[in-house]
Design an enzyme around this catalytic site. Sequence first.
Site, mmCIF file in Angstrom:
data_model
loop_
_atom_site.group_PDB
_atom_site.id
_atom_site.type_symbol
_atom_site.label_atom_id
_atom_site.label_comp_id
_atom_site.label_asym_id
_atom_site.label_seq_id
_atom_site.Cartn_x
_atom_site.Cartn_y
_atom_site.Cartn_z
ATOM 1 N N ASN A 1 -23.948 -21.049 -44.764
ATOM 2 C CA ASN A 1 -23.525 -19.649 -44.088
ATOM 3 C C ASN A 1 -25.039 -18.766 -44.423
ATOM 4 O O ASN A 1 -25.059 -18.294 -45.621
ATOM 5 C CB ASN A 1 -22.403 -18.980 -44.542
ATOM 6 C CG ASN A 1 -22.424 -17.483 -44.006
ATOM 7 O OD1 ASN A 1 -22.934 -17.132 -43.108
ATOM 8 N ND2 ASN A 1 -21.419 -16.735 -44.592
ATOM 9 N N TRP A 2 -25.753 -18.783 -43.420
ATOM 10 C CA TRP A 2 -27.156 -18.015 -43.795
ATOM 11 C C TRP A 2 -26.803 -16.340 -43.758
ATOM 12 O O TRP A 2 -27.465 -15.731 -44.169
ATOM 13 C CB TRP A 2 -27.992 -18.154 -42.569
ATOM 14 C CG TRP A 2 -28.489 -19.624 -42.671
ATOM 15 C CD1 TRP A 2 -28.208 -20.711 -43.536
ATOM 16 C CD2 TRP A 2 -29.683 -20.183 -41.922
ATOM 17 N NE1 TRP A 2 -28.954 -21.519 -43.219
ATOM 18 C CE2 TRP A 2 -30.025 -21.446 -42.246
ATOM 19 C CE3 TRP A 2 -30.527 -19.440 -40.988
ATOM 20 C CZ2 TRP A 2 -30.936 -22.187 -41.620
ATOM 21 C CZ3 TRP A 2 -31.228 -20.489 -40.330
ATOM 22 C CH2 TRP A 2 -31.702 -21.672 -40.639
ATOM 23 N N LYS A 3 -25.647 -15.953 -43.177
ATOM 24 C CA LYS A 3 -25.336 -14.523 -43.288
ATOM 25 C C LYS A 3 -26.393 -13.759 -42.380
ATOM 26 O O LYS A 3 -26.803 -14.427 -41.487
ATOM 27 C CB LYS A 3 -25.271 -13.814 -44.583
ATOM 28 C CG LYS A 3 -24.192 -14.736 -45.512
ATOM 29 C CD LYS A 3 -23.772 -13.974 -46.917
ATOM 30 C CE LYS A 3 -22.740 -14.907 -47.515
ATOM 31 N NZ LYS A 3 -22.264 -14.350 -48.672
ATOM 32 N N SER B 1 -20.665 -19.111 -54.711
ATOM 33 C CA SER B 1 -22.029 -19.106 -55.610
ATOM 34 C C SER B 1 -22.074 -20.515 -56.008
ATOM 35 O O SER B 1 -22.452 -21.222 -57.042
ATOM 36 C CB SER B 1 -21.681 -18.507 -56.846
ATOM 37 O OG SER B 1 -21.674 -17.058 -56.741
ATOM 38 N N GLU C 1 -12.590 -19.373 -50.683
ATOM 39 C CA GLU C 1 -13.614 -18.669 -51.303
ATOM 40 C C GLU C 1 -13.084 -17.448 -52.210
ATOM 41 O O GLU C 1 -12.893 -16.191 -51.483
ATOM 42 C CB GLU C 1 -14.525 -18.033 -50.221
ATOM 43 C CG GLU C 1 -14.047 -17.470 -49.095
ATOM 44 C CD GLU C 1 -14.835 -16.803 -48.004
ATOM 45 O OE1 GLU C 1 -16.184 -17.128 -48.186
ATOM 46 O OE2 GLU C 1 -14.562 -15.911 -47.265
ATOM 47 N N GLU D 1 -16.131 -11.244 -46.380
ATOM 48 C CA GLU D 1 -17.384 -9.834 -45.956
ATOM 49 C C GLU D 1 -16.765 -9.289 -44.350
ATOM 50 O O GLU D 1 -16.883 -8.057 -44.386
ATOM 51 C CB GLU D 1 -18.726 -10.404 -45.753
ATOM 52 C CG GLU D 1 -19.430 -10.622 -47.280
ATOM 53 C CD GLU D 1 -20.677 -11.569 -47.163
ATOM 54 O OE1 GLU D 1 -20.812 -11.707 -45.966
ATOM 55 O OE2 GLU D 1 -21.030 -11.962 -48.441
ATOM 56 N N GLY E 1 -21.930 -14.296 -54.119
ATOM 57 C CA GLY E 1 -22.916 -13.615 -54.079
ATOM 58 C C GLY E 1 -22.742 -12.720 -55.703
ATOM 59 O O GLY E 1 -23.764 -12.079 -55.771
ATOM 60 N N HIS F 1 -14.036 -14.566 -42.701
ATOM 61 C CA HIS F 1 -14.873 -14.575 -44.262
ATOM 62 C C HIS F 1 -14.812 -13.267 -44.887
ATOM 63 O O HIS F 1 -14.412 -12.197 -44.153
ATOM 64 C CB HIS F 1 -16.604 -14.503 -43.890
ATOM 65 C CG HIS F 1 -17.400 -14.875 -44.860
ATOM 66 N ND1 HIS F 1 -17.592 -13.831 -45.818
ATOM 67 C CD2 HIS F 1 -17.955 -16.051 -45.482
ATOM 68 C CE1 HIS F 1 -18.458 -14.374 -46.710
ATOM 69 N NE2 HIS F 1 -18.687 -15.743 -46.438
ATOM 70 N N GLY G 1 -23.729 -20.239 -49.506
ATOM 71 C CA GLY G 1 -24.202 -18.929 -49.170
ATOM 72 C C GLY G 1 -25.691 -19.150 -49.522
ATOM 73 O O GLY G 1 -26.505 -19.549 -48.831
ATOM 74 N N GLY G 2 -26.330 -18.329 -50.706
ATOM 75 C CA GLY G 2 -27.484 -18.381 -50.804
ATOM 76 C C GLY G 2 -28.436 -19.544 -50.954
ATOM 77 O O GLY G 2 -29.560 -19.611 -50.448
#
Length: 249
Positions: A11-13, A208, A163, A93, A169, A91, A229-230
């Site tokens: 997931n590049w967000k 994470s 999640e 967010e 994050g 998600h 994620g990151g």
Amino acid sequence: MAIRKPMVAGNWKMNGSKELVQQLSDAINNVKSAEIDVVVFPPCPLLPMLTATGVTTGSQTVSENKPGAFTGEVDAQLIKDLGCQYTLVGHSERRSIYGESNDTVAAKFARAQQVGLTPILCVGESEQQREQGQTELVVAAQIDAVIDKLGLAALKDSVIAYEPVWAIGTGKTASPEQAQHVHKFIRDKIAANSSDLAQGLTILYGGSVNEKNSELLFAQPDIDGGLIGGASLKADLFTAICESAKGTV
């Protein structure tokens, strides 16, 4: 017992560029194999570029509505027409920043399936909810919203991603044992009504995940891969995570 193929989803967000598309697509195509499913969720404008490289793609969200006067929204059918196979729904967010309720998420799930997309239903609890012992209640309610709207069978053509909000994050990660406990709860919940569906259901862990902890997380019996994620924005890290998923097959 069903044999579930591991999945690694990136997931590049709200990150990405043309340059990143080329860099990551080359790396992903080098690591892809019949052993695992690899899916990337970039910002919508980058979807055509990634699908053109042969990478399996999905949208980070879709509208629950059919085409109409909904400025700024993206219809699920358009996402499908762009060559996507998946979409994230719910998600954390989207829930926390944009106020998406369980009912809204269920409606997005329904719209995605209506056009032939596979929804990845994201569920998870906040740190406060975990501290209050509400993890299972929260996760169950998020899943039940979909079941109540569409029936249990709708989960057959979907993926669930657990999640924990407190581990997204933040650098915090649920221990393999903590993550496995919730994954087993989810599978057992589904199994109470359909053992076959539960055994075939892919359940990912997101929170994470990185190249250092992925191997231990993916080794758990009810964790079928990760929503990354990151680390999905760095070719070497993402491919290392994919390789660790191959090791569980």
